[in-house]
Design an enzyme around this catalytic site. Structure first.
Site, PDB file in Angstrom:
ATOM      1  CD  GLU A  41      -3.102   1.237   1.929  1.00 29.59           C
ATOM      2  OE1 GLU A  41      -4.009   2.030   1.628  1.00 29.59           O
ATOM      3  OE2 GLU A  41      -3.195   0.426   2.857  1.00 29.59           O
ATOM      4  CG  ASP A  87       9.258  10.865  -4.092  1.00 32.39           C
ATOM      5  OD1 ASP A  87       8.097  10.683  -4.523  1.00 32.39           O
ATOM      6  OD2 ASP A  87       9.947  11.850  -4.411  1.00 32.39           O
ATOM      7  CG  HIS A 113      -4.201  11.000  -4.141  1.00 34.16           C
ATOM      8  ND1 HIS A 113      -4.318   9.645  -4.331  1.00 34.16           N
ATOM      9  CD2 HIS A 113      -4.505  11.214  -2.844  1.00 34.16           C
ATOM     10  CE1 HIS A 113      -4.694   9.074  -3.209  1.00 34.16           C
ATOM     11  NE2 HIS A 113      -4.803   9.994  -2.291  1.00 34.16           N
TER      12      HIS A 113
END
Length: 173
Positions: A41, A87, A113
């Protein structure tokens, strides 16, 4: 089987999910319940979704999570969770990450996002998804937000990229 939405409302750690996501998740990843999947995730926030996946999929589930915020490294769990600082827009990070961690059954992008983050993550992660695996990109509505590099019909948005990729994959038909 307990519904994902019911587990969500019982979490000890905070999490945010759009209510419409729960049925979609159950439809696409429910096949892994009780099978100890390996989950990646991207995006930890307050850590609740990492708890959610363990409660939903059951014992033996392994969750590796990536976040750019150092505070996430302090979160503690009583089950198999590993949080990595990284990152998601950095291709070198992904190269080193997958050399160590290999393939996953489920990959969830709930990270930053932005268009660059979502596109790089898809390009770098998809090839490390097991054959019967599922990759989910949450919050694709940011493809319409200028603040995240999006715009309506914009050629460089994640949604337009995904549409072009689907066209290329199916052009033979």
């Amino acid at each position: 089987m307990t519904k994902l939405v019911d587990l969500f409302w019982q979490l000890e750690k905070p999490s945010t999910k759009w209510s419409g996501y729960f049925d979609v998740y159950e439809r696409h990843v429910g096949k892994f319940v009780g099978k100890a999947p390996r989950i990646l995730e991207i995006g930890v926030y307050h850590g609740g979704s990492l708890e959610l996946w363990h409660k939903y999929f059951g014992e033996g589930t392994k969750v590796v999570a990536i976040d750019i915020n150092k505070e996430c490294l302090d979160y503690k769990y009583d089950y198999d969770v590993e949080i990595i600082l990284g990152d998601q827009a950095d291709r070198n990070f992904w190269s080193n990450f997958f050399k160590k961690y290999g393939e996953f059954d489920i990959i969830i992008d709930d990270g930053g996002h932005t268009m660059v983050q979502q596109i790089v993550t898809l390009e770098e992660c998809f090839k490390h998804l097991k054959d019967d695996g599922v990759l989910v990109v949450e919050d694709t509505h940011t493809s319409y937000w200028q603040s995240h590099g999006g715009s309506f019909g914009g050629r460089n948005t994640f949604l337009e990229y995904a549409k072009r990729t689907t066209d290329v994959m199916n052009k033979q038909f």
